[in-house]
Design a protein around this motif. Structure first.
Motif, PDB file in Angstrom:
ATOM      1  N   UNK A 120      -3.264   9.340   4.975  1.00 33.93           N
ATOM      2  CA  UNK A 120      -4.317   9.052   4.009  1.00 33.93           C
ATOM      3  C   UNK A 120      -3.891   7.912   3.092  1.00 33.93           C
ATOM      4  N   UNK A 121      -4.814   6.997   2.827  1.00 31.21           N
ATOM      5  CA  UNK A 121      -4.568   5.913   1.875  1.00 31.21           C
ATOM      6  C   UNK A 121      -4.541   6.484   0.467  1.00 31.21           C
ATOM      7  N   UNK A 131      -7.422  -9.366  -1.849  1.00 33.16           N
ATOM      8  CA  UNK A 131      -7.769  -8.240  -0.982  1.00 33.16           C
ATOM      9  C   UNK A 131      -6.674  -7.179  -0.976  1.00 33.16           C
ATOM     10  N   UNK A 132      -7.098  -5.933  -0.897  1.00 31.14           N
ATOM     11  CA  UNK A 132      -6.198  -4.803  -0.672  1.00 31.14           C
ATOM     12  C   UNK A 132      -6.869  -3.914   0.357  1.00 31.14           C
ATOM     13  N   UNK A 133      -6.245  -3.737   1.477  1.00 27.27           N
ATOM     14  CA  UNK A 133      -6.832  -2.923   2.522  1.00 27.27           C
ATOM     15  C   UNK A 133      -6.460  -1.459   2.343  1.00 27.27           C
ATOM     16  N   UNK A 134      -7.420  -0.589   2.649  1.00 32.69           N
ATOM     17  CA  UNK A 134      -7.167   0.846   2.648  1.00 32.69           C
ATOM     18  C   UNK A 134      -6.963   1.385   4.062  1.00 32.69           C
ATOM     19  N   UNK A 135      -6.908   0.484   5.031  1.00 35.94           N
ATOM     20  CA  UNK A 135      -6.805   0.857   6.440  1.00 35.94           C
ATOM     21  C   UNK A 135      -5.368   0.711   6.917  1.00 35.94           C
ATOM     22  N   UNK A 136      -4.821   1.788   7.440  1.00 34.04           N
ATOM     23  CA  UNK A 136      -3.417   1.791   7.825  1.00 34.04           C
ATOM     24  C   UNK A 136      -3.093   0.721   8.872  1.00 34.04           C
ATOM     25  N   UNK A 143       0.823  -1.201   0.000  1.00 31.62           N
ATOM     26  CA  UNK A 143       0.000   0.000   0.000  1.00 31.62           C
ATOM     27  C   UNK A 143       0.855   1.248   0.000  1.00 31.62           C
ATOM     28  N   UNK A 144       0.278   2.322  -0.508  1.00 32.86           N
ATOM     29  CA  UNK A 144       0.906   3.633  -0.450  1.00 32.86           C
ATOM     30  C   UNK A 144      -0.016   4.567   0.330  1.00 32.86           C
ATOM     31  N   UNK A 145       0.554   5.302   1.236  1.00 33.67           N
ATOM     32  CA  UNK A 145      -0.157   6.282   2.044  1.00 33.67           C
ATOM     33  C   UNK A 145       0.591   7.609   1.957  1.00 33.67           C
ATOM     34  N   UNK A 146      -0.077   8.670   2.343  1.00 33.85           N
ATOM     35  CA  UNK A 146       0.577   9.965   2.406  1.00 33.85           C
ATOM     36  C   UNK A 146       0.057  10.745   3.591  1.00 33.85           C
TER      37      UNK A 146
END
Length: 127
Positions: free
Chosen positions: A46-47, A106-111, A35-38
């Motif tokens: 933020x996802x 699955x790909x989670x958007x939750x940190x 995943x990438x977050x910023x």
């Protein structure tokens, strides 16, 4: 313990492009969703988007759809974030993260679902 290291950040003018890389220390890189977050100053993390273990599926937050592309090269243990048409509001520290979910789709958007994090790389977009 999996180590992740981002690179490729920098200063770019609005409308420009950057490609971030996330190199992993693990030989089992293909077992991890990436995943990438910023995180911008004064804002919560933020996802941005994520990619399945095999790389066959990606998801993105709405604000970057059509501009950002996530990919991975499991042979090189590296994930990428290609950012095009950058806007000043994309300015943030960008983090890559690894999730050792057993799911192939699955790909989670939750940190909090991610187990390992890089140290981050700064992206600054000037207007």
């Amino acid at each position: 313990q999996v180590q992740l290291r981002e690179s490729g950040g920098g200063l770019v003018q609005a409308g420009g492009s950057l490609r971030l890389s996330c190199a992993s220390s693990t030989r089992t890189f293909s077992n991890y969703v990436m995943g990438w977050f910023r995180q911008a100053p004064g804002k919560e993390r933020e996802f941005v988007g994520g990619i399945t273990r095999s790389g066959t599926r990606t998801i993105y937050t709405e604000s970057v759809k059509g501009r950002f592309t996530i990919s991975r090269d499991n042979a090189k243990n590296t994930a990428y974030l290609q950012m095009n048409s950058l806007k000043p509001e994309d300015t943030a520290v960008y983090f890559c993260a690894a999730d050792r979910t057993p799911s192939p789709i699955a790909v989670s958007s939750t940190a909090r679902e991610y187990d390992y994090w890089g140290q981050g790389t700064q992206v600054t977009v000037s207007s």
